[in-house]
Structures are given as C-alpha cells and as structure tokens.
Design a protein around this motif. Structure first.
Motif, short mmCIF file in Angstrom:
data_model
loop_
_atom_site.label_atom_id
_atom_site.label_comp_id
_atom_site.label_asym_id
_atom_site.label_seq_id
_atom_site.Cartn_x
_atom_site.Cartn_y
_atom_site.Cartn_z
N SER A 250 0.80 -0.76 -0.26
CA SER A 250 -0.15 0.33 0.17
C SER A 250 1.13 1.15 -0.19
O SER A 250 1.87 1.12 0.68
CB SER A 250 -1.31 0.02 1.27
OG SER A 250 -1.69 0.86 1.59
N ARG B 204 -0.92 4.12 0.98
CA ARG B 204 -1.40 5.34 1.63
C ARG B 204 -1.18 6.00 2.63
O ARG B 204 -0.06 4.74 3.44
CB ARG B 204 -2.70 4.08 2.55
CG ARG B 204 -4.06 5.07 2.39
CD ARG B 204 -5.04 3.90 2.00
NE ARG B 204 -5.34 3.26 3.30
CZ ARG B 204 -5.62 3.40 4.81
NH1 ARG B 204 -6.10 5.01 5.09
NH2 ARG B 204 -6.16 3.07 5.33
N ASN C 267 -2.09 -1.98 6.67
CA ASN C 267 -0.85 -2.71 6.18
C ASN C 267 0.13 -2.28 6.62
O ASN C 267 1.77 -3.02 6.92
CB ASN C 267 -0.70 -2.86 5.13
CG ASN C 267 -2.30 -4.00 4.35
OD1 ASN C 267 -2.34 -5.16 4.96
ND2 ASN C 267 -3.52 -3.82 4.15
N PRO D 8 -2.29 -5.57 1.35
CA PRO D 8 -4.09 -5.49 1.24
C PRO D 8 -4.70 -6.17 0.70
O PRO D 8 -4.28 -7.17 0.19
CB PRO D 8 -3.78 -3.66 0.45
CG PRO D 8 -2.59 -3.23 0.41
CD PRO D 8 -1.68 -4.33 0.92
N GLU D 9 -6.28 -5.72 0.42
CA GLU D 9 -6.66 -7.13 -0.77
C GLU D 9 -8.04 -5.63 -1.42
O GLU D 9 -8.25 -5.43 -0.90
CB GLU D 9 -7.61 -7.71 0.71
CG GLU D 9 -8.44 -8.98 -0.65
CD GLU D 9 -9.12 -10.03 0.02
OE1 GLU D 9 -8.86 -11.06 0.38
OE2 GLU D 9 -10.96 -9.52 0.30
N ALA E 271 -3.85 -6.59 6.49
CA ALA E 271 -4.71 -6.14 7.38
C ALA E 271 -6.01 -5.43 6.25
O ALA E 271 -6.02 -4.71 5.50
CB ALA E 271 -4.37 -5.26 8.51
N ARG F 123 -8.54 -13.55 0.55
CA ARG F 123 -8.44 -14.01 -0.26
C ARG F 123 -7.05 -13.56 -1.18
O ARG F 123 -5.94 -14.48 -1.84
CB ARG F 123 -9.83 -14.11 -1.19
CG ARG F 123 -10.86 -13.91 -0.55
CD ARG F 123 -12.37 -13.23 -0.67
NE ARG F 123 -12.02 -12.16 0.11
CZ ARG F 123 -13.19 -11.34 0.45
NH1 ARG F 123 -14.61 -12.05 0.22
NH2 ARG F 123 -13.13 -10.41 0.92
C1 LIG Z 1 -9.55 -0.63 -5.86
C2 LIG Z 1 -9.80 -1.25 -3.62
C3 LIG Z 1 -10.84 -2.74 -4.16
C4 LIG Z 1 -10.89 -3.21 -2.80
N1 LIG Z 1 -11.44 -3.98 -2.03
C5 LIG Z 1 -11.49 -5.31 -1.25
C6 LIG Z 1 -11.41 -6.27 -1.23
O1 LIG Z 1 -11.62 -6.99 -2.16
N2 LIG Z 1 -11.48 -7.27 0.06
C7 LIG Z 1 -11.09 -6.14 1.53
O2 LIG Z 1 -11.25 -6.58 2.73
N3 LIG Z 1 -10.82 -4.73 1.13
C8 LIG Z 1 -11.30 -4.11 0.35
N4 LIG Z 1 -10.53 -3.08 -0.37
C9 LIG Z 1 -10.22 -1.60 0.84
C10 LIG Z 1 -9.27 -2.10 1.52
O3 LIG Z 1 -9.27 -2.93 2.01
C11 LIG Z 1 -8.72 -1.06 3.14
O4 LIG Z 1 -8.85 0.64 1.90
C12 LIG Z 1 -7.81 -0.72 3.42
O5 LIG Z 1 -7.53 0.27 3.95
C13 LIG Z 1 -6.54 -0.81 1.87
O6 LIG Z 1 -5.19 -1.24 2.61
P1 LIG Z 1 -3.80 -0.12 3.54
O7 LIG Z 1 -5.01 0.59 4.34
O8 LIG Z 1 -2.81 -0.75 3.97
O9 LIG Z 1 -4.13 0.74 2.33
C14 LIG Z 1 -10.42 -2.40 -1.48
C15 LIG Z 1 -10.21 -0.84 -1.57
C16 LIG Z 1 -9.47 -0.29 -2.50
C17 LIG Z 1 -9.15 0.67 -2.54
#
Ligand SMILES: Cc1cc2nc3c(=O)[nH]c(=O)nc-3n(C[C@H](O)[C@H](O)[C@H](O)COP(=O)(O)O)c2cc1C
Length: 187
Positions: free
Chosen positions: A13, A15, A20, A78-79, A114, A123
């Motif tokens: 990520s 962000r 994560n 991340p997912e 996370a 997944r």
């Molecule tokens: C393009 C996109 C797709 C996402 N798809 C999923 C998903 O399939 N499963 C999930 O649990 N969260 C999903 N999320 C939410 C992310 O888990 C969430 O944005 C998370 O904070 C990302 O990780 P980070 O905090 O380390 O950046 C998605 C977010 C984005 C931006």
C-alpha cells in the motif's frame, strides 16, 4: 554467538495511513532479539515494462539489492478486489526480472494482511501464496495473520492496539526466524 537474521519487510500500500503499513510497524516493535526488521516503502517503483527490464531505475535496483541482502522477507498485503493490489504485484514483478535474476529465489517469506472487512485479506493472501510458487520462495505456512475489522484494532495514530493481533504478529516473527534458521542450516 547466534546469527542475527535480517528480515526485509514491505507493505502493498502507498497510503499514508495504511493499516498494512501499521501492522508492519508493529512487527518492527515485536521482532525477536535474534532478528532485525528493515521496512521499505514501495513508493517510486515504476510500472513494469519488459522492454526496460535490463535497465531498472535506482529504486528497483535498491529494492532488489535489499531483498537479496535479507535472510527473510515479510510482506503485509491489503486486499483489492479479492486479490493483491497492483502496487504489490508490480513491485514483485519488477524484482523477479529479468529472467534468471529473480531476487526472491529461495528466500524464506512470511505474509500477513489487514482490512476493514471481515475476511482480513484471506483471499489476497492465497493469491500471493500462488505467486510464491513461481518466485521459488519458501513460504511460511503458519501462523496466518488476517487482521479483520482493522479500523477497530489500529488506532488513529497507526498503532496496533489489539493485543491478540500483536501476539499473533510476534508469533509470526518467531516462526519466521525458526523457519529461516532451518532453511539456512540445510543449504
Ligand atoms: C480498489 C480497492 C479494492 C478493494 N477491495 C477490497 C476487497 O476485495 N476486500 C477487502 O477486504 N477490502 C477491499 N478494499 C478495502 C481495503 O481493504 C482498504 O482500503 C484498506 O484500508 C487497504 O489497505 P491499506 O489500509 O493498507 O491501504 C478495497 C479497496 C480498494 C481501494
């Protein structure tokens, strides 16, 4: 004297307030005495273009060198859309090329993830494990760390406050050190 294992970690990520990145920072606080954890930011890794794979930019050269210098790798993913983010896949692709120069080859690797959702990146992690096969990494199987409802376990300052999550991360790092020692002893 026992060897100190160098673990190299990165999160998929970019962000600033990434959950994560937060669990990776927690890993830095919980790393056992016989290991160190260096955290790397994937910001600045360009999109992979196979035409340019023999002239990698400095950031990719640095990423590959740090993977190579490490005894073990720790990835926090991340997912995104039930899989791993493009940022992470792209970075892995960059470090795995050109053919015959895969920095990940034979590295012990552990993963965690996370998400604010209830599946906690499960997944995405199984997709990442699939990549490890062609990368020829030695993936640690357990413990699996799928941090669900991450917003309830990580505070606004990005600190992992949930004690069960912290304990799991500590166990993961201990297991990664044991795994790395075992693999190193047999090579
Ligand atoms: C393009 C996109 C797709 C996402 N798809 C999923 C998903 O399939 N499963 C999930 O649990 N969260 C999903 N999320 C939410 C992310 O888990 C969430 O944005 C998370 O904070 C990302 O990780 P980070 O905090 O380390 O950046 C998605 C977010 C984005 C931006």
């Amino acid at each position: 004297m026992e060897k100190v294992f160098k673990i190299f970690g990165f999160a998929g990520s970019l962000r600033k307030d990434s959950y994560n990145k937060a669990i990776l920072r927690a890993a830095g606080e919980l790393v056992p005495g016989e290991a160190t954890l260096e955290i790397f930011d994937l910001e600045g890794i360009p999109l992979f273009n196979q035409d340019l794979e023999h002239q990698p930019v400095e950031k990719v050269k640095e990423f590959k060198a740090k993977i190579r210098a490490a005894d073990a790798i720790l990835i926090a993913t991340p997912e995104y859309n039930y899989s791993i983010p493009g940022v992470l896949k792209n970075a892995i692709d960059c470090a795995s090329r050109p053919h015959g120069d895969n920095a990940f080859a034979h590295k012990p690797v552990a993963l965690m993830g996370a998400s604010p959702g209830m599946m906690g990146t499960a997944r995405a992690q199984y997709h990442l494990r699939q990549c490890f096969v062609f990368l020829s990494c030695f993936a640690l199987n357990q413990p699996e760390i799928m941090v669900s409802f991450a917003h309830e376990k990580i505070d606004k300052e990005g600190k992992v406050t949930d004690q069960k999550t912290r304990e799991l991360i500590r166990k993961l790092l201990e297991s990664l050190v044991v795994w790395t020692r075992r693999l190193t002893a047999s090579t």
